[in-house]
Design a protein around this motif. Sequence first.
Motif, PDB file in Angstrom:
ATOM      1  N   THR A  12       5.073  19.979  48.149  1.00  0.00           N
ATOM      2  CA  THR A  12       4.141  21.002  47.666  1.00  0.00           C
ATOM      3  C   THR A  12       2.749  20.465  47.376  1.00  0.00           C
ATOM      4  O   THR A  12       2.131  20.820  46.380  1.00  0.00           O
ATOM      5  CB  THR A  12       4.705  21.664  46.395  1.00  0.00           C
ATOM      6  OG1 THR A  12       4.919  20.632  45.418  1.00  0.00           O
ATOM      7  CG2 THR A  12       5.995  22.389  46.664  1.00  0.00           C
ATOM      8  N   TRP A  13       2.220  19.624  48.236  1.00  0.00           N
ATOM      9  CA  TRP A  13       0.904  19.022  48.007  1.00  0.00           C
ATOM     10  C   TRP A  13      -0.205  19.994  48.356  1.00  0.00           C
ATOM     11  O   TRP A  13      -0.081  20.791  49.284  1.00  0.00           O
ATOM     12  CB  TRP A  13       0.759  17.753  48.843  1.00  0.00           C
ATOM     13  CG  TRP A  13       1.697  16.683  48.394  1.00  0.00           C
ATOM     14  CD1 TRP A  13       2.867  16.335  48.983  1.00  0.00           C
ATOM     15  CD2 TRP A  13       1.550  15.850  47.252  1.00  0.00           C
ATOM     16  NE1 TRP A  13       3.471  15.321  48.275  1.00  0.00           N
ATOM     17  CE2 TRP A  13       2.683  14.997  47.205  1.00  0.00           C
ATOM     18  CE3 TRP A  13       0.593  15.725  46.262  1.00  0.00           C
ATOM     19  CZ2 TRP A  13       2.866  14.047  46.213  1.00  0.00           C
ATOM     20  CZ3 TRP A  13       0.782  14.773  45.276  1.00  0.00           C
ATOM     21  CH2 TRP A  13       1.898  13.953  45.264  1.00  0.00           C
ATOM     22  N   GLU A  28      -4.699  14.674  46.578  1.00  0.00           N
ATOM     23  CA  GLU A  28      -3.881  15.881  46.586  1.00  0.00           C
ATOM     24  C   GLU A  28      -3.014  15.853  45.333  1.00  0.00           C
ATOM     25  O   GLU A  28      -2.671  14.781  44.837  1.00  0.00           O
ATOM     26  CB  GLU A  28      -2.990  15.921  47.821  1.00  0.00           C
ATOM     27  CG  GLU A  28      -3.773  16.007  49.110  1.00  0.00           C
ATOM     28  CD  GLU A  28      -2.888  15.956  50.337  1.00  0.00           C
ATOM     29  OE1 GLU A  28      -3.140  16.743  51.256  1.00  0.00           O
ATOM     30  OE2 GLU A  28      -1.958  15.123  50.382  1.00  0.00           O
ATOM     31  N   ILE A  29      -2.686  17.044  44.845  1.00  0.00           N
ATOM     32  CA  ILE A  29      -1.801  17.135  43.692  1.00  0.00           C
ATOM     33  C   ILE A  29      -0.629  18.043  44.037  1.00  0.00           C
ATOM     34  O   ILE A  29      -0.681  18.831  44.980  1.00  0.00           O
ATOM     35  CB  ILE A  29      -2.519  17.644  42.430  1.00  0.00           C
ATOM     36  CG1 ILE A  29      -2.940  19.104  42.579  1.00  0.00           C
ATOM     37  CG2 ILE A  29      -3.702  16.775  42.088  1.00  0.00           C
ATOM     38  CD1 ILE A  29      -3.327  19.755  41.273  1.00  0.00           C
ATOM     39  N   SER A  30       0.413  17.911  43.234  1.00  0.00           N
ATOM     40  CA  SER A  30       1.582  18.772  43.360  1.00  0.00           C
ATOM     41  C   SER A  30       1.802  19.449  42.015  1.00  0.00           C
ATOM     42  O   SER A  30       1.755  18.802  40.975  1.00  0.00           O
ATOM     43  CB  SER A  30       2.801  17.941  43.753  1.00  0.00           C
ATOM     44  OG  SER A  30       3.939  18.762  43.856  1.00  0.00           O
ATOM     45  N   PRO A  38       1.832  14.981  39.864  1.00  0.00           N
ATOM     46  CA  PRO A  38       1.709  13.874  40.806  1.00  0.00           C
ATOM     47  C   PRO A  38       0.377  13.955  41.560  1.00  0.00           C
ATOM     48  O   PRO A  38      -0.077  15.036  41.934  1.00  0.00           O
ATOM     49  CB  PRO A  38       2.874  14.075  41.774  1.00  0.00           C
ATOM     50  CG  PRO A  38       3.805  15.003  41.079  1.00  0.00           C
ATOM     51  CD  PRO A  38       2.940  15.861  40.210  1.00  0.00           C
ATOM     52  N   VAL A  39      -0.241  12.796  41.771  1.00  0.00           N
ATOM     53  CA  VAL A  39      -1.513  12.693  42.492  1.00  0.00           C
ATOM     54  C   VAL A  39      -1.355  11.614  43.554  1.00  0.00           C
ATOM     55  O   VAL A  39      -0.847  10.528  43.281  1.00  0.00           O
ATOM     56  CB  VAL A  39      -2.666  12.304  41.525  1.00  0.00           C
ATOM     57  CG1 VAL A  39      -3.975  12.167  42.271  1.00  0.00           C
ATOM     58  CG2 VAL A  39      -2.788  13.328  40.408  1.00  0.00           C
TER      59      VAL A  39
END
Length: 71
Positions: A12-13, A28-30, A38-39
């Motif tokens: 899911t980024w 990108e993050i989730s 998360p990065v």
Amino acid sequence: MKKIPDASTLSTWRKSSHSDNGDGGCIEISDSHPDGIPVRDSKNPNGPAVIFVTTTWRSFVDSVKGRDLPA
């Protein structure tokens, strides 16, 4: 700080709508991880991701949006 050794295990980024999509040089993050945000480096999708505590990430984003970061 927690890490995910292979960030591609999450599906899911997303990139910021303000990122430069020309060279792929952005983060990108989730949003759907139970331990926080998360990065990862978008140029290295199979590399590691760092998980930030949600409140810490929100504080960082608010500071960037408000331009409250030190010079």
